[in-house]
Design a protein around this motif. Structure first.
Motif, PDB file in Angstrom:
ATOM      1  N   ALA A 189      50.650  29.128  33.664  1.00 28.18           N
ATOM      2  CA  ALA A 189      52.077  28.779  33.743  1.00 28.18           C
ATOM      3  C   ALA A 189      52.313  27.418  33.083  1.00 28.18           C
ATOM      4  N   LYS A 190      51.353  26.510  33.291  1.00 26.45           N
ATOM      5  CA  LYS A 190      51.456  25.184  32.681  1.00 26.45           C
ATOM      6  C   LYS A 190      51.323  25.278  31.165  1.00 26.45           C
ATOM      7  N   MET A 191      50.446  26.154  30.695  1.00 25.26           N
ATOM      8  CA  MET A 191      50.266  26.318  29.258  1.00 25.26           C
ATOM      9  C   MET A 191      51.531  26.876  28.596  1.00 25.26           C
ATOM     10  N   VAL A 192      52.237  27.764  29.310  1.00 25.43           N
ATOM     11  CA  VAL A 192      53.496  28.309  28.794  1.00 25.43           C
ATOM     12  C   VAL A 192      54.507  27.179  28.626  1.00 25.43           C
ATOM     13  N   GLU A 193      54.550  26.264  29.597  1.00 26.84           N
ATOM     14  CA  GLU A 193      55.463  25.131  29.527  1.00 26.84           C
ATOM     15  C   GLU A 193      55.127  24.225  28.344  1.00 26.84           C
ATOM     16  N   LEU A 194      53.830  24.141  28.020  1.00 27.94           N
ATOM     17  CA  LEU A 194      53.396  23.291  26.910  1.00 27.94           C
ATOM     18  C   LEU A 194      53.486  23.997  25.561  1.00 27.94           C
ATOM     19  N   GLY A 195      53.903  25.270  25.572  1.00 28.67           N
ATOM     20  CA  GLY A 195      54.007  26.018  24.332  1.00 28.67           C
ATOM     21  C   GLY A 195      52.678  26.529  23.812  1.00 28.67           C
ATOM     22  N   ARG A 196      51.699  26.700  24.706  1.00 28.37           N
ATOM     23  CA  ARG A 196      50.381  27.192  24.295  1.00 28.37           C
ATOM     24  C   ARG A 196      50.153  28.604  24.826  1.00 28.37           C
ATOM     25  N   GLU A 197      51.075  29.512  24.483  1.00 26.31           N
ATOM     26  CA  GLU A 197      50.935  30.899  24.912  1.00 26.31           C
ATOM     27  C   GLU A 197      49.690  31.555  24.322  1.00 26.31           C
ATOM     28  N   ASP A 198      49.156  30.958  23.242  1.00 25.51           N
ATOM     29  CA  ASP A 198      47.962  31.526  22.607  1.00 25.51           C
ATOM     30  C   ASP A 198      46.741  31.457  23.517  1.00 25.51           C
ATOM     31  N   LEU A 199      46.815  30.640  24.572  1.00 27.15           N
ATOM     32  CA  LEU A 199      45.686  30.497  25.489  1.00 27.15           C
ATOM     33  C   LEU A 199      45.792  31.412  26.705  1.00 27.15           C
ATOM     34  N   ILE A 200      46.905  32.132  26.793  1.00 28.09           N
ATOM     35  CA  ILE A 200      47.126  33.002  27.947  1.00 28.09           C
ATOM     36  C   ILE A 200      46.346  34.302  27.793  1.00 28.09           C
ATOM     37  N   ARG A 201      45.736  34.751  28.883  1.00 29.57           N
ATOM     38  CA  ARG A 201      44.994  36.013  28.862  1.00 29.57           C
ATOM     39  C   ARG A 201      45.946  37.189  28.662  1.00 29.57           C
ATOM     40  N   SER A 202      45.415  38.248  28.067  1.00 28.03           N
ATOM     41  CA  SER A 202      46.219  39.453  27.885  1.00 28.03           C
ATOM     42  C   SER A 202      46.376  40.154  29.223  1.00 28.03           C
ATOM     43  N   ARG A 203      47.326  41.072  29.281  1.00 26.93           N
ATOM     44  CA  ARG A 203      47.546  41.829  30.524  1.00 26.93           C
ATOM     45  C   ARG A 203      46.309  42.621  30.906  1.00 26.93           C
ATOM     46  N   LYS A 204      45.602  43.117  29.908  1.00 23.39           N
ATOM     47  CA  LYS A 204      44.380  43.885  30.165  1.00 23.39           C
ATOM     48  C   LYS A 204      43.313  43.017  30.826  1.00 23.39           C
ATOM     49  N   GLN A 205      43.204  41.764  30.364  1.00 19.18           N
ATOM     50  CA  GLN A 205      42.220  40.851  30.943  1.00 19.18           C
ATOM     51  C   GLN A 205      42.574  40.475  32.376  1.00 19.18           C
ATOM     52  N   ARG A 206      43.887  40.456  32.671  1.00 13.38           N
ATOM     53  CA  ARG A 206      44.316  40.066  34.017  1.00 13.38           C
ATOM     54  C   ARG A 206      44.304  41.225  35.004  1.00 13.38           C
ATOM     55  N   SER A 207      44.168  42.458  34.508  1.00  9.60           N
ATOM     56  CA  SER A 207      44.233  43.621  35.382  1.00  9.60           C
ATOM     57  C   SER A 207      43.121  43.592  36.412  1.00  9.60           C
ATOM     58  N   GLU A 208      43.448  43.977  37.626  1.00  8.34           N
ATOM     59  CA  GLU A 208      42.483  43.950  38.726  1.00  8.34           C
ATOM     60  C   GLU A 208      41.534  45.144  38.641  1.00  8.34           C
ATOM     61  N   LYS A 209      40.256  44.873  38.951  1.00 10.40           N
ATOM     62  CA  LYS A 209      39.254  45.933  39.006  1.00 10.40           C
ATOM     63  C   LYS A 209      38.749  46.049  40.435  1.00 10.40           C
ATOM     64  N   ASN A 210      37.989  47.091  40.673  1.00  7.09           N
ATOM     65  CA  ASN A 210      37.384  47.256  41.992  1.00  7.09           C
ATOM     66  C   ASN A 210      36.479  46.061  42.253  1.00  7.09           C
ATOM     67  N   PRO A 211      36.711  45.263  43.322  1.00  6.41           N
ATOM     68  CA  PRO A 211      35.916  44.065  43.584  1.00  6.41           C
ATOM     69  C   PRO A 211      34.423  44.320  43.617  1.00  6.41           C
ATOM     70  N   ALA A 212      34.015  45.397  44.288  1.00  3.93           N
ATOM     71  CA  ALA A 212      32.579  45.676  44.408  1.00  3.93           C
ATOM     72  C   ALA A 212      31.979  45.989  43.039  1.00  3.93           C
ATOM     73  N   GLU A 213      32.694  46.811  42.243  1.00  6.31           N
ATOM     74  CA  GLU A 213      32.199  47.159  40.915  1.00  6.31           C
ATOM     75  C   GLU A 213      32.126  45.929  40.019  1.00  6.31           C
ATOM     76  N   THR A 214      33.176  45.083  40.145  1.00  7.12           N
ATOM     77  CA  THR A 214      33.203  43.871  39.319  1.00  7.12           C
ATOM     78  C   THR A 214      32.031  42.973  39.628  1.00  7.12           C
ATOM     79  N   GLU A 215      31.774  42.739  40.914  1.00  8.94           N
ATOM     80  CA  GLU A 215      30.700  41.831  41.312  1.00  8.94           C
ATOM     81  C   GLU A 215      29.335  42.393  40.959  1.00  8.94           C
TER      82      GLU A 215
END
Length: 225
Positions: A179-205
């Motif tokens: 959110a801070k990066m968006v305010e600074l105009g650095r949207e290029d550093l924001i993760r994609s929606r795919k990267q932010r998508s939640e996975k099964n915690p057990a599978e992820t770990e």
């Protein structure tokens, strides 16, 4: 014969960097209390105020060196076989990629990007490293790697739970940071929606632990070689 990119002629200094190199020592003697950053800024200011006639002296020296550099570079390339030229091109690509990666990491540190979450295996290693057997860090890591593999699922569970808690910490901190990066105009550093998508915690770990174990195994194998 083998040819390294270190043998490639060095690109000549620009007029400003020539001025910096020649005058840095004198500026340092006059300003011993200054930090390196402050000193470079002072030299940069001096360069800006330098008369055009004096700047031209440095520019002429650059042109002379550039002519020599062009001739040396042509002779250097002429001696390369196609295979050597291709190998050196790949070496240069890797070196530039490594440099870009270092700069990107340094920028992320300056911008305060949250540290990535640790895996259960990472937490196990950090808690037991000092007490582990082994003379060298590699020997300690090998001993801990073997110990981790022998743990039962129930024994690993506390570490896996701590890893899940750290993942929650990371996600919360990342949301605030992005959110801070968006305010600074650095949207290029924001993760994609795919990267932010939640996975099964057990599978992820489990996947993360497996990845760290594989990396550790690879490091140990290289050290033994």
């Amino acid at each position: 014969r083998g040819i390294s990119s270190e043998e490639r002629p060095k690109r000549p200094l620009t007029a400003y960097f020539r001025f910096l190199k020649e005058n840095r020592s004198a500026f340092r003697q006059k300003n011993p209390e200054m930090s390196n950053m402050e000193l470079v800024k002072k030299i940069a200011d001096a360069w800006k105020e330098l008369p055009a006639s004096q700047k031209q002296v440095y520019e002429d020296a650059r042109k002379t060196d550039w002519q020599k550099y062009s001739e040396q570079l042509a002779a250097y390339k002429a001696q390369l076989t196609p295979a050597q030229a291709a190998a050196l091109k790949e070496e240069r690509r890797k070196r530039l990629a490594k440099r870009r990666s270092f700069r990107a990491k340094r920028e992320m540190t300056v911008l305060g990007k949250p540290k990535r979450p640790r895996s259960g295996f990472n937490i196990f290693v950090s808690e037991n490293f000092q007490e582990s057997e082994g003379v060298s860090p590699v020997a300690k890591l090998k001993q801990l790697f073997d110990s981790w593999r022998k743990l039962s699922n129930s024994q690993k569970q506390p570490y896996l739970q701590l890893a899940e808690d750290d993942k929650v910490r990371y996600e919360n901190e990342m949301k605030s940071w992005e959110a801070k990066m968006v305010e600074l105009g650095r949207e290029d550093l924001i993760r994609s929606r795919k990267q932010r998508s939640e996975k099964n915690p057990a599978e992820t770990e489990m996947a993360k632990a497996s990845s760290h174990e594989s990396k550790t195994k690879s490091k140990l194998r290289k050290s033994e070689e």
